[in-house]
Design an enzyme around this catalytic site. Structure first.
Site, PDB file in Angstrom:
ATOM      1  N   HIS A 178      50.115 -18.529 -10.369  1.00 18.43           N
ATOM      2  CA  HIS A 178      48.940 -18.698  -9.512  1.00 18.43           C
ATOM      3  C   HIS A 178      48.663 -20.167  -9.226  1.00 18.43           C
ATOM      4  CE1 HIS A 178      45.052 -17.923  -7.738  1.00 18.43           C
ATOM      5  NE2 HIS A 178      44.479 -18.750  -8.585  1.00 18.43           N
TER       6      HIS A 178
ATOM      7  N   ASP B 100      51.846 -14.205 -10.232  1.00 16.47           N
ATOM      8  CA  ASP B 100      50.396 -14.289 -10.111  1.00 16.47           C
ATOM      9  C   ASP B 100      49.773 -12.897 -10.061  1.00 16.47           C
ATOM     10  OD1 ASP B 100      47.777 -14.881  -9.451  1.00 16.47           O
ATOM     11  OD2 ASP B 100      48.244 -15.790  -7.510  1.00 16.47           O
TER      12      ASP B 100
ATOM     13  N   SER C 276      43.126 -19.866  -3.889  1.00 17.21           N
ATOM     14  CA  SER C 276      42.477 -18.999  -4.873  1.00 17.21           C
ATOM     15  C   SER C 276      41.138 -18.494  -4.330  1.00 17.21           C
ATOM     16  CB  SER C 276      42.317 -19.741  -6.196  1.00 17.21           C
ATOM     17  OG  SER C 276      41.985 -18.859  -7.243  1.00 17.21           O
TER      18      SER C 276
END
Length: 303
Positions: free
Chosen positions: A269, A240, A147
């Site tokens: 995600h 995502d 991320s």
């Protein structure tokens, strides 16, 4: 124990209102995110060491049976540059390090809004340089991030290249948040992701970027030059909203050098964070670890 993806999806959706709420403080969200990331169970026999490198608190992770004098995995945790911690990421990092056959280092870099760009990036450059100065060969070192940590890992690789610092053997990117400019512009698409949505990403960006231009590579490495970077192992998830960042990285990196992109359809995600309870996460972690190990071995062989 493995939980069906549909059950995990429902649980994540239930967490979203609190994570997205403007009434919950950053401190509250940090505590909640740490609980969330600790879902990844720590393998038996894993050892930990608290150290400081270049003034940054770092947690060393030693999977059972891995040679502590071997290769090193520098892991940059996610959390929108504001959440996440080394302790919260113990489970997923230990599993990835074990799959890669390496020990790991997880820095607790400075987070926003207390510290804005480029503080975290400069801290990571300092940590990396200190490792090299202490005798860790770059050919025995890989950088991984998920991320926001994935975006930071790619920005770090670019900064090392631009400053003439020896590059690591490989870079691993897990669902990277690598184009913050699109969030400023409000152009990120909505998807079926159960936990994050475009408005949440847009809310976190100003806290990290401040008055800086969000398109500069140190903030949005998807806009940067991929030439001269080490091989990239890239994972993304079909549901995502950040998967378009991975697509942009793949296109640019494929034109400039080596990139392996694996898309996991019908997953969300950072699903890798559910390693130990989600079979798909275990498989993805093992795949990422194996590819990083192979690339590191190839790089060390030609040194």
């Amino acid at each position: 124990m493995s939980i069906h993806p549909a059950v995990v999806r429902v649980a994540l959706r239930a967490c979203r209102p609190l994570l997205a709420s403007r009434r919950v403080t950053v401190g509250g969200k940090r505590r909640m995110y740490d609980l969330f990331t600790r879902v990844a169970r720590v393998p038996t026999g894993t050892g930990y060491d608290g150290i400081t490198i270049a003034g940054v608190p770092v947690e060393g992770v030693r999977p059972a049976g891995v040679d502590p004098a071997g290769a090193t995995l520098l892991y940059l945790h996610g959390g929108a540059y504001a959440l996440g911690s080394a302790k919260g990421y113990r489970g997923v990092v230990a599993r990835l390090a074990d799959a890669a056959g390496m020990t790991a280092l997880v820095p607790d870099y400075s987070r926003s809004p207390e510290a804005r760009y480029p503080v975290a990036l400069e801290e990571m450059v300092g940590v990396y340089q200190s490792l090299i100065a202490c005798g860790v060969g770059p050919e025995r070192l890989v950088i991984v991030g998920d991320s926001a940590g994935g975006g930071l890992a790619l920005s770090l690789a670019m900064a090392l290249r631009d400053r003439g610092i020896p590059s690591p053997a490989a870079v691993g990117l897990i669902c990277p948040w690598a184009d913050l400019a699109i969030d400023i512009d409000g152009g990120r698409p909505k998807t079926r992701d159960p936990l994050i949505n475009p408005s949440m990403a847009a809310e976190w960006v100003p806290r990290y970027v401040g008055e800086q231009c969000p398109r500069q590579p140190g903030i949005s490495p998807a806009h940067g030059d991929m030439a001269g970077l080490p091989p990239i192992v890239l994972h993304s998830a079909g549901d995502d909203p950040l998967c378009i960042d991975a697509d942009r990285i793949e296109k640019a990196a494929a034109e400039a050098g080596a990139v392996e992109h694996r898309r996991f359809d019908d997953l969300w995600h950072d699903f890798h964070l559910q390693a130990g309870v989600l079979a798909e996460a275990d498989e993805a972690i093992n795949d990422m670890g194996a590819r990083l190990r192979t690339l590191m071995t190839e790089k060390a062989a030609v040194k």
